[in-house]
Scaffold this motif. Structure first.
Motif, short mmCIF file in Angstrom:
data_model
loop_
_atom_site.label_atom_id
_atom_site.label_comp_id
_atom_site.label_asym_id
_atom_site.label_seq_id
_atom_site.Cartn_x
_atom_site.Cartn_y
_atom_site.Cartn_z
N ALA A 11 0.86 -1.19 0.00
CA ALA A 11 0.00 0.00 0.00
C ALA A 11 0.90 1.23 0.00
CB ALA A 11 -0.90 0.00 1.23
N PRO A 12 0.95 1.97 -1.12
CA PRO A 12 1.80 3.17 -1.18
C PRO A 12 1.51 4.17 -0.06
CG PRO A 12 1.01 2.62 -3.36
CD PRO A 12 0.28 1.72 -2.40
N SER A 13 0.26 4.22 0.40
CA SER A 13 -0.09 5.16 1.46
C SER A 13 0.57 4.79 2.79
CB SER A 13 -1.60 5.23 1.63
OG SER A 13 -2.10 3.96 2.02
N LYS A 14 1.03 3.54 2.91
CA LYS A 14 1.70 3.10 4.14
C LYS A 14 3.22 3.22 4.02
CE LYS A 14 -1.96 1.33 6.26
NZ LYS A 14 -2.34 1.45 7.63
N CYS A 15 3.70 3.59 2.85
CA CYS A 15 5.14 3.73 2.61
C CYS A 15 5.55 5.19 2.77
CB CYS A 15 5.49 3.29 1.19
SG CYS A 15 5.09 1.59 0.81
N THR A 16 6.76 5.41 3.25
CA THR A 16 7.32 6.76 3.32
C THR A 16 8.80 6.69 3.00
OG1 THR A 16 7.77 6.57 5.69
CG2 THR A 16 5.70 7.62 5.06
N THR A 17 9.34 7.82 2.61
CA THR A 17 10.77 7.96 2.43
C THR A 17 11.19 9.23 3.15
OG1 THR A 17 10.49 9.15 0.34
CG2 THR A 17 10.82 6.78 0.19
N PHE A 18 12.47 9.34 3.45
CA PHE A 18 13.00 10.57 4.05
C PHE A 18 14.46 10.70 3.68
CE2 PHE A 18 13.52 7.25 7.23
CZ PHE A 18 14.83 7.43 7.66
N SER A 19 14.96 11.92 3.74
CA SER A 19 16.37 12.17 3.47
C SER A 19 16.77 13.46 4.16
CB SER A 19 16.62 12.30 1.96
OG SER A 19 17.98 12.61 1.73
N ARG A 20 18.01 13.50 4.60
CA ARG A 20 18.50 14.75 5.20
C ARG A 20 19.00 15.71 4.14
NH1 ARG A 20 24.34 13.35 7.88
NH2 ARG A 20 25.30 12.68 5.96
#
Length: 142
Positions: free
Chosen positions: A59-68
């Protein structure tokens, strides 16, 4: 059990400069080094493929990404993940392992700020009720 099922995935993504993590039903891949984005892209895609090969529906809505890194955050915001057919939300800060993770380097703690805001609102509502100090204290402690 999940860790055993994901052992081949761990070996696959450990060949890159990424740090995989399994915690309950959450998988995390952290890229580092000069080519962190390329390594992350490959590992994230391999993660999606592995899960789909096992029969999972992601489920794309349950996925996240992050970066500094600001440039990496912009790339992540615009990148359409082939196996998902869509983009994945990029978060600047979130809860992680019972604490607050801030990927931007700014002094920001959304989790604590929200809790303080909710507490302030509760105290203001409680202040409108006429009750003895002891009852108000008992009420505020829950």
């Amino acid at each position: 059990v999940i860790a055993l099922i994901l052992r081949p995935w761990l070996h696959q993504v450990n060949t890159l400069e990424v740090q995989p993590r399994i915690l309950a039903d959450e998988l995390q891949v952290v890229g580092y080094g000069n080519q962190h984005l390329e390594h992350f892209d490959y590992a994230y895609t391999k993660t999606q493929e592995y899960l789909e090969d096992m029969g999972a529906r992601i489920a794309p809505s349950k996925c996240t990404t992050f970066s500094r890194d600001t440039v990496s955050r912009e790339w992540l915001r615009g990148h359409r993940w082939r196996s998902l057919g869509t983009t994945v939300p990029v978060v600047n800060d979130c809860r992680d392992l019972g604490t607050h993770l801030n990927a931007t380097g700014h002094m920001k703690g959304t989790t604590l700020s929200n809790r303080m805001r909710e507490t302030t609102n509760s105290v203001e509502r409680l202040d409108m009720v006429s009750a003895s100090c002891e009852k108000e204290t008992a009420t505020s402690r829950g």
